[in-house]
Design a protein around this motif. Structure first.
Motif, PDB file in Angstrom:
ATOM      1  N   HIS A   1      14.704 -31.410  11.992  1.00 14.71           N
ATOM      2  CA  HIS A   1      15.550 -31.246  10.809  1.00 14.71           C
ATOM      3  C   HIS A   1      15.222 -29.993  10.010  1.00 14.71           C
ATOM      4  O   HIS A   1      16.043 -29.532   9.231  1.00 14.71           O
ATOM      5  N   TRP A   2      14.023 -29.454  10.168  1.00 11.32           N
ATOM      6  CA  TRP A   2      13.630 -28.281   9.382  1.00 11.32           C
ATOM      7  C   TRP A   2      13.005 -27.165  10.214  1.00 11.32           C
ATOM      8  O   TRP A   2      12.856 -26.047   9.740  1.00 11.32           O
TER       9      TRP A   2
ATOM     10  N   ASN B   1       1.898 -20.549   7.404  1.00 12.27           N
ATOM     11  CA  ASN B   1       2.028 -20.962   8.794  1.00 12.27           C
ATOM     12  C   ASN B   1       1.977 -19.716   9.643  1.00 12.27           C
ATOM     13  O   ASN B   1       2.463 -18.650   9.259  1.00 12.27           O
ATOM     14  N   GLY B   2       1.304 -19.826  10.771  1.00 14.96           N
ATOM     15  CA  GLY B   2       1.132 -18.644  11.587  1.00 14.96           C
ATOM     16  C   GLY B   2       0.599 -18.943  12.968  1.00 14.96           C
ATOM     17  O   GLY B   2       0.477 -20.098  13.382  1.00 14.96           O
TER      18      GLY B   2
ATOM     19  N   GLY C   1       9.801 -11.013  16.458  1.00 21.34           N
ATOM     20  CA  GLY C   1      10.457 -12.315  16.565  1.00 21.34           C
ATOM     21  C   GLY C   1       9.604 -13.450  16.023  1.00 21.34           C
ATOM     22  O   GLY C   1      10.120 -14.379  15.387  1.00 21.34           O
ATOM     23  N   LEU C   2       8.298 -13.368  16.250  1.00 22.16           N
ATOM     24  CA  LEU C   2       7.390 -14.384  15.724  1.00 22.16           C
ATOM     25  C   LEU C   2       7.372 -14.359  14.199  1.00 22.16           C
ATOM     26  O   LEU C   2       7.433 -15.406  13.556  1.00 22.16           O
ATOM     27  N   ARG C   3       7.309 -13.172  13.620  1.00 25.71           N
ATOM     28  CA  ARG C   3       7.321 -13.060  12.149  1.00 25.71           C
ATOM     29  C   ARG C   3       8.589 -13.684  11.576  1.00 25.71           C
ATOM     30  O   ARG C   3       8.539 -14.410  10.584  1.00 25.71           O
ATOM     31  N   GLU C   4       9.723 -13.351  12.170  1.00 20.32           N
ATOM     32  CA  GLU C   4      10.993 -13.898  11.685  1.00 20.32           C
ATOM     33  C   GLU C   4      11.041 -15.411  11.831  1.00 20.32           C
ATOM     34  O   GLU C   4      11.492 -16.117  10.929  1.00 20.32           O
TER      35      GLU C   4
ATOM     36  N   ILE D   1      10.631 -20.865   9.352  1.00 20.52           N
ATOM     37  CA  ILE D   1      10.016 -22.196   9.322  1.00 20.52           C
ATOM     38  C   ILE D   1       9.467 -22.484   7.929  1.00 20.52           C
ATOM     39  O   ILE D   1       9.711 -23.548   7.359  1.00 20.52           O
ATOM     40  N   GLY D   2       8.724 -21.547   7.374  1.00 18.91           N
ATOM     41  CA  GLY D   2       8.152 -21.743   6.039  1.00 18.91           C
ATOM     42  C   GLY D   2       9.208 -21.918   4.972  1.00 18.91           C
ATOM     43  O   GLY D   2       9.108 -22.796   4.105  1.00 18.91           O
TER      44      GLY D   2
END
Length: 144
Positions: free
Chosen positions: A32-33, A107-108, A126-129, A134-135
């Motif tokens: 959901h998130w 989160n990382g 892409g990971l940063r985005e 997510i955060g």
């Protein structure tokens, strides 16, 4: 010697740590998130296995088998994955309550190992985005 690399997103959240933790600990609700790490199967427990569907930008969808590392209610959730002989990853969420009802959510991902640097360099943007999304999604959810 291999290099250790990290990407992290931090965001202020106007909610108590307990409220953030409720969403993090409820693996069935992640879809959901969290569009990038969904369909999480498993239970909280030190060293417990988790299986999740990973949908990161620039990567094909995959089922990841990971192992829970440390977790502390209202504070952190960490899991580890060894990607063959090539490299290992540590994925984490950390909650720091600054004052009652106000937190910093981080989160990382930490990448280490022989070929981790090459993989990380290719996918860093892409990971940063993904982790920023997510955060922010989790922040919006708990702030209501």
């Amino acid at each position: 010697m291999s290099t250790v690399l990290k990407v992290e997103h931090r965001v202020g959240v106007k909610a108590p740590a307990e409220q953030l933790w409720e969403r993090l600990a409820d693996f069935a609700y992640w879809s959901h998130w969290n569009p990038h790490e969904a369909e999480v199967e498993g239970v909280l427990g030190f060293g417990a296995p988790l299986v999740l569907t990973e949908r990161l930008p620039g990567h094909p969808e995959r089922r990841a088998s990971v192992r829970l590392g440390d977790w502390t209610p209202h504070a952190q959730l960490i899991w580890h994955e060894r990607r063959g002989w090539q490299f290992r990853t540590t994925r984490y969420f950390e909650i720091e309550e600054l004052v009652p009802g106000s937190c910093i959510l981080a989160n990382g991902l930490i990448v280490g190992g022989l070929r981790g640097e090459f993989w990380f360099d290719r996918h860093r943007r892409g990971l940063r985005e993904a982790y920023a999304g997510i955060g922010e999604n989790l922040r919006r959810l708990v702030e209501g």
